[in-house]
Enzyme design. Structure first.
Site, PDB file in Angstrom:
ATOM      1  N   ARG A  29      24.723   2.311  -0.944  1.00 53.87           N
ATOM      2  CA  ARG A  29      25.010   3.143   0.234  1.00 53.87           C
ATOM      3  C   ARG A  29      25.162   2.326   1.521  1.00 53.87           C
ATOM      4  O   ARG A  29      24.833   2.803   2.602  1.00 53.87           O
ATOM      5  CB  ARG A  29      23.926   4.203   0.447  1.00 53.87           C
ATOM      6  CG  ARG A  29      23.973   5.364  -0.522  1.00 53.87           C
ATOM      7  CD  ARG A  29      25.067   6.363  -0.123  1.00 53.87           C
ATOM      8  NE  ARG A  29      25.208   7.378  -1.152  1.00 53.87           N
ATOM      9  CZ  ARG A  29      24.627   8.584  -1.091  1.00 53.87           C
ATOM     10  NH1 ARG A  29      23.903   8.913  -0.064  1.00 53.87           N
ATOM     11  NH2 ARG A  29      24.797   9.442  -2.061  1.00 53.87           N
ATOM     12  N   ARG A  33      25.625   6.739   6.804  1.00 55.14           N
ATOM     13  CA  ARG A  33      25.313   7.329   8.107  1.00 55.14           C
ATOM     14  C   ARG A  33      24.397   6.511   9.001  1.00 55.14           C
ATOM     15  O   ARG A  33      24.278   6.804  10.187  1.00 55.14           O
ATOM     16  CB  ARG A  33      24.719   8.723   7.899  1.00 55.14           C
ATOM     17  CG  ARG A  33      25.773   9.740   7.507  1.00 55.14           C
ATOM     18  CD  ARG A  33      25.144  10.967   6.909  1.00 55.14           C
ATOM     19  NE  ARG A  33      24.516  10.628   5.645  1.00 55.14           N
ATOM     20  CZ  ARG A  33      23.903  11.507   4.850  1.00 55.14           C
ATOM     21  NH1 ARG A  33      23.810  12.758   5.217  1.00 55.14           N
ATOM     22  NH2 ARG A  33      23.381  11.113   3.713  1.00 55.14           N
ATOM     23  N   ARG A  42      33.821   8.956  10.049  1.00 52.18           N
ATOM     24  CA  ARG A  42      33.529  10.203   9.333  1.00 52.18           C
ATOM     25  C   ARG A  42      33.927  11.418  10.177  1.00 52.18           C
ATOM     26  O   ARG A  42      34.481  12.387   9.650  1.00 52.18           O
ATOM     27  CB  ARG A  42      32.031  10.203   9.024  1.00 52.18           C
ATOM     28  CG  ARG A  42      31.433  11.473   8.515  1.00 52.18           C
ATOM     29  CD  ARG A  42      31.655  11.593   7.030  1.00 52.18           C
ATOM     30  NE  ARG A  42      30.898  12.720   6.526  1.00 52.18           N
ATOM     31  CZ  ARG A  42      31.225  13.991   6.727  1.00 52.18           C
ATOM     32  NH1 ARG A  42      32.297  14.291   7.422  1.00 52.18           N
ATOM     33  NH2 ARG A  42      30.482  14.953   6.244  1.00 52.18           N
ATOM     34  N   ASP A  79      32.745   8.945  -3.899  1.00 47.04           N
ATOM     35  CA  ASP A  79      31.524   9.607  -4.359  1.00 47.04           C
ATOM     36  C   ASP A  79      31.633   9.838  -5.856  1.00 47.04           C
ATOM     37  O   ASP A  79      32.741   9.968  -6.389  1.00 47.04           O
ATOM     38  CB  ASP A  79      31.322  10.947  -3.632  1.00 47.04           C
ATOM     39  CG  ASP A  79      29.891  11.427  -3.802  1.00 47.04           C
ATOM     40  OD1 ASP A  79      29.024  10.978  -3.039  1.00 47.04           O
ATOM     41  OD2 ASP A  79      29.626  12.216  -4.733  1.00 47.04           O
ATOM     42  N   TYR A 153      24.652  17.811 -11.700  1.00 47.82           N
ATOM     43  CA  TYR A 153      25.282  18.510 -10.566  1.00 47.82           C
ATOM     44  C   TYR A 153      26.260  19.578 -11.056  1.00 47.82           C
ATOM     45  O   TYR A 153      26.353  20.661 -10.481  1.00 47.82           O
ATOM     46  CB  TYR A 153      26.012  17.508  -9.660  1.00 47.82           C
ATOM     47  CG  TYR A 153      25.066  16.568  -8.943  1.00 47.82           C
ATOM     48  CD1 TYR A 153      24.408  16.961  -7.782  1.00 47.82           C
ATOM     49  CD2 TYR A 153      24.790  15.304  -9.454  1.00 47.82           C
ATOM     50  CE1 TYR A 153      23.509  16.117  -7.139  1.00 47.82           C
ATOM     51  CE2 TYR A 153      23.898  14.449  -8.821  1.00 47.82           C
ATOM     52  CZ  TYR A 153      23.261  14.862  -7.665  1.00 47.82           C
ATOM     53  OH  TYR A 153      22.377  14.039  -7.049  1.00 47.82           O
TER      54      TYR A 153
HETATM   55  O1  CP3 Z   1      27.159   2.948  -1.887  1.00 46.05           O
HETATM   56  C1  CP3 Z   1      28.139   3.107  -1.128  1.00 46.05           C
HETATM   57  O2  CP3 Z   1      28.135   2.752   0.072  1.00 46.05           O
HETATM   58  C2  CP3 Z   1      29.432   3.670  -1.698  1.00 46.05           C
HETATM   59  C3  CP3 Z   1      29.634   5.069  -1.569  1.00 46.05           C
HETATM   60  C4  CP3 Z   1      28.795   6.068  -2.351  1.00 46.05           C
HETATM   61  C5  CP3 Z   1      28.477   7.355  -1.816  1.00 46.05           C
HETATM   62  N1  CP3 Z   1      27.861   8.060  -2.793  1.00 46.05           N
HETATM   63  C6  CP3 Z   1      28.824   7.820  -0.471  1.00 46.05           C
HETATM   64  C7  CP3 Z   1      28.165   9.029   0.085  1.00 46.05           C
HETATM   65  C8  CP3 Z   1      28.267   6.008  -3.642  1.00 46.05           C
HETATM   66  C9  CP3 Z   1      28.256   4.850  -4.626  1.00 46.05           C
HETATM   67  C10 CP3 Z   1      27.691   7.289  -3.912  1.00 46.05           C
HETATM   68  C11 CP3 Z   1      27.073   7.637  -5.207  1.00 46.05           C
HETATM   69  C12 CP3 Z   1      26.436   8.940  -5.373  1.00 46.05           C
HETATM   70  N2  CP3 Z   1      26.821  10.145  -4.854  1.00 46.05           N
HETATM   71  C13 CP3 Z   1      25.341   9.162  -6.240  1.00 46.05           C
HETATM   72  C14 CP3 Z   1      24.666   8.126  -7.114  1.00 46.05           C
HETATM   73  C15 CP3 Z   1      23.778   7.221  -6.345  1.00 46.05           C
HETATM   74  C16 CP3 Z   1      22.642   7.888  -5.630  1.00 46.05           C
HETATM   75  O3  CP3 Z   1      22.640   7.793  -4.385  1.00 46.05           O
HETATM   76  O4  CP3 Z   1      21.786   8.477  -6.282  1.00 46.05           O
HETATM   77  C17 CP3 Z   1      25.020  10.544  -6.168  1.00 46.05           C
HETATM   78  C18 CP3 Z   1      23.896  11.231  -6.908  1.00 46.05           C
HETATM   79  C19 CP3 Z   1      25.980  11.140  -5.299  1.00 46.05           C
HETATM   80  C20 CP3 Z   1      26.105  12.597  -4.958  1.00 46.05           C
HETATM   81  C21 CP3 Z   1      25.928  12.830  -3.525  1.00 46.05           C
HETATM   82  N3  CP3 Z   1      26.815  12.441  -2.547  1.00 46.05           N
HETATM   83  C22 CP3 Z   1      24.855  13.513  -2.904  1.00 46.05           C
HETATM   84  C23 CP3 Z   1      23.652  14.092  -3.615  1.00 46.05           C
HETATM   85  C24 CP3 Z   1      25.127  13.513  -1.534  1.00 46.05           C
HETATM   86  C25 CP3 Z   1      24.340  14.221  -0.454  1.00 46.05           C
HETATM   87  C26 CP3 Z   1      23.108  13.497  -0.102  1.00 46.05           C
HETATM   88  C27 CP3 Z   1      23.348  12.672   1.119  1.00 46.05           C
HETATM   89  O5  CP3 Z   1      22.958  11.491   1.105  1.00 46.05           O
HETATM   90  O6  CP3 Z   1      23.897  13.232   2.068  1.00 46.05           O
HETATM   91  C28 CP3 Z   1      26.334  12.797  -1.317  1.00 46.05           C
HETATM   92  C29 CP3 Z   1      27.008  12.529  -0.023  1.00 46.05           C
HETATM   93  C30 CP3 Z   1      27.370  11.120   0.298  1.00 46.05           C
HETATM   94  N4  CP3 Z   1      27.924  10.203  -0.578  1.00 46.05           N
HETATM   95  C31 CP3 Z   1      27.272  10.496   1.586  1.00 46.05           C
HETATM   96  C32 CP3 Z   1      27.770   9.185   1.447  1.00 46.05           C
HETATM   97  C33 CP3 Z   1      27.912   8.149   2.520  1.00 46.05           C
HETATM   98  C34 CP3 Z   1      26.781  11.178   2.854  1.00 46.05           C
HETATM   99  C35 CP3 Z   1      27.699  12.284   3.253  1.00 46.05           C
HETATM  100  C36 CP3 Z   1      28.240  12.208   4.669  1.00 46.05           C
HETATM  101  O7  CP3 Z   1      28.601  11.145   5.198  1.00 46.05           O
HETATM  102  O8  CP3 Z   1      28.354  13.304   5.255  1.00 46.05           O
END
Ligand code: CP3
Length: 348
Positions: A29, A33, A42, A79, A153
């Site tokens: 990640r 944010r 974003r 994602d 999910y």
């Molecule tokens: O790692 C990185 O920088 C690359 C991008 C990346 C994101 N999500 C961006 C993201 C990667 C590799 C993921 C993987 C991901 N997404 C996983 C597996 C890894 C983990 O973190 O457990 C899972 C379970 C998801 C599903 C997901 N996406 C959830 C549950 C959420 C909401 C929770 C949250 O953190 O807000 C997301 C949103 C998400 N994916 C964001 C980002 C930067 C935040 C959303 C935003 O910017 O509004």
């Protein structure tokens, strides 16, 4: 895929069997944010999924943490839920809450499975654009979600604290779950293959909810599908490098590594470092495992935790990382501090 162009990419050397000191470092990640530049891009994109499907903007956010910190690897910005989305399941993100999905419609998913790659074309274009702009010494990682984590999910329609809807379905509707796994395995093989062909140096398979299953469930729902994805990708791209991240796998880690054939395995922060050093590191490179909370709290506790990872895992093949993604309240100063400390690690 292996060859001259990758000679300077330190992270790839570790995946290929070398122990490097100081270890290469990146952060799960890392584009997110906690970075003001991410929040600005974003805001321009509209919805989160719009950002994932806009190659110019997704390229920009992938590169932001590389410019700011100079990590050894960039990870494609996207994602894991773009795969169910490309399979025709409606997916959206509720601000401040997380993902929402409409109920699974198996026959529809099966119908859409041939068209997955065309829908994911913008993400593949992001991979090519990022590779063209990255410094040559920076590794580019692609990724996908593992079938089991996607299913948690897809079945619940949202994130759940205990993954109960998918765990129930695995017991009460094994045929339906097996069918879903088949569809996701095939889609993941195509998707990761396309990422590698577009310029990703390696791919990571995120299995965030691997830790909630019993022994039998871990074999059936985590190891078997992951093994099929690794083999399928390598049948398309010979020597493809794969990192697995079965979060919460604990004592299952050695069997996960042996059976799936991954080149490296992600280690969450709850894992026993002695166990990882003795039972996992001889089998594969390990990637981890700082508790991301240290990037919020910083100070002496952060230094000591960084040193413990380096001390306990530094004798073998290590890619320094967190035990899970950095949280939005993580501090940029603490990230810089962590990076400097890893890179200044004394000889050993
Ligand atoms: O790692 C990185 O920088 C690359 C991008 C990346 C994101 N999500 C961006 C993201 C990667 C590799 C993921 C993987 C991901 N997404 C996983 C597996 C890894 C983990 O973190 O457990 C899972 C379970 C998801 C599903 C997901 N996406 C959830 C549950 C959420 C909401 C929770 C949250 O953190 O807000 C997301 C949103 C998400 N994916 C964001 C980002 C930067 C935040 C959303 C935003 O910017 O509004």
């Amino acid at each position: 895929m292996k060859g001259k162009a990758t000679d300077e990419r330190r992270l790839l050397k570790v995946l290929d069997g070398e122990r490097l000191w100081p270890p290469p470092v990146w952060m799960m990640r890392q584009a997110g944010r906690y970075l003001p530049e991410y929040r600005a891009t974003r805001a321009k994109a509209g919805s989160f999924l719009d950002l994932c499907y806009a190659p110019a903007l997704a390229t920009e956010v992938t590169l932001q943490p590389i410019r700011r910190f100079g990590f050894d690897a960039a990870i494609l910005f996207s994602d894991i839920l773009v795969v169910p989305h490309a399979l025709g399941q409606k997916v959206w993100f509720v601000e401040g809450e997380g993902p929402r999905l409409e109920p699974v419609d198996l026959p529809r998913l099966a119908l859409e499975s041939d068209r997955v790659l065309s829908k994911l074309e913008p993400v593949i274009e992001t991979v090519s654009r990022v590779r063209a702009e990255l410094p040559k010494e920076t590794t580019l990682l692609g990724f996908c979600g593992a079938p089991w984590t996607l299913i948690t999910y897809m079945v619940a329609g949202r994130g759940t604290p205990d993954q109960m809807p998918a765990r129930r379905a695995a017991f009460t509707d094994p045929k339906g779950i097996d069918r879903l796994i088949d569809i996701l395995v095939d889609a993941s093989i195509d998707y990761l293959t396309a990422q590698l062909r577009a310029g990703a140096d390696a791919v990571q398979i995120f299995d965030t909810w691997a830790g909630v299953l019993d022994d039998f469930g871990f074999q059936r729902l985590v190891i078997e599908p992951t093994k099929r994805i690794v083999a399928g990708v390598r049948a398309n791209v010979s020597g493809a490098r794969v990192i697995g991240f079965p979060k919460g796998a604990g004592g299952h880690l050695p069997v996960y590594v042996r059976e799936t054939g991954v080149d490296a395995v992600g280690i969450d922060w709850q894992a026993s470092l002695d166990f990882v050093r003795d039972a996992v590191q001889p089998l594969a490179a390990v990637q981890g495992n700082l508790d991301p909370l240290h990037l919020v709290t910083g100070g002496k506790a952060l230094d000591a935790a960084v040193d413990r990872v380096l001390d306990r895992l530094g004798e073998g093949r290590l890619i320094f990382n967190l035990g899970h993604g950095i949280t939005p309240d993580g501090s940029i100063d603490n990230v810089s501090h962590m990076l400097a400390r890893v890179r200044a690690a004394g000889r050993r």
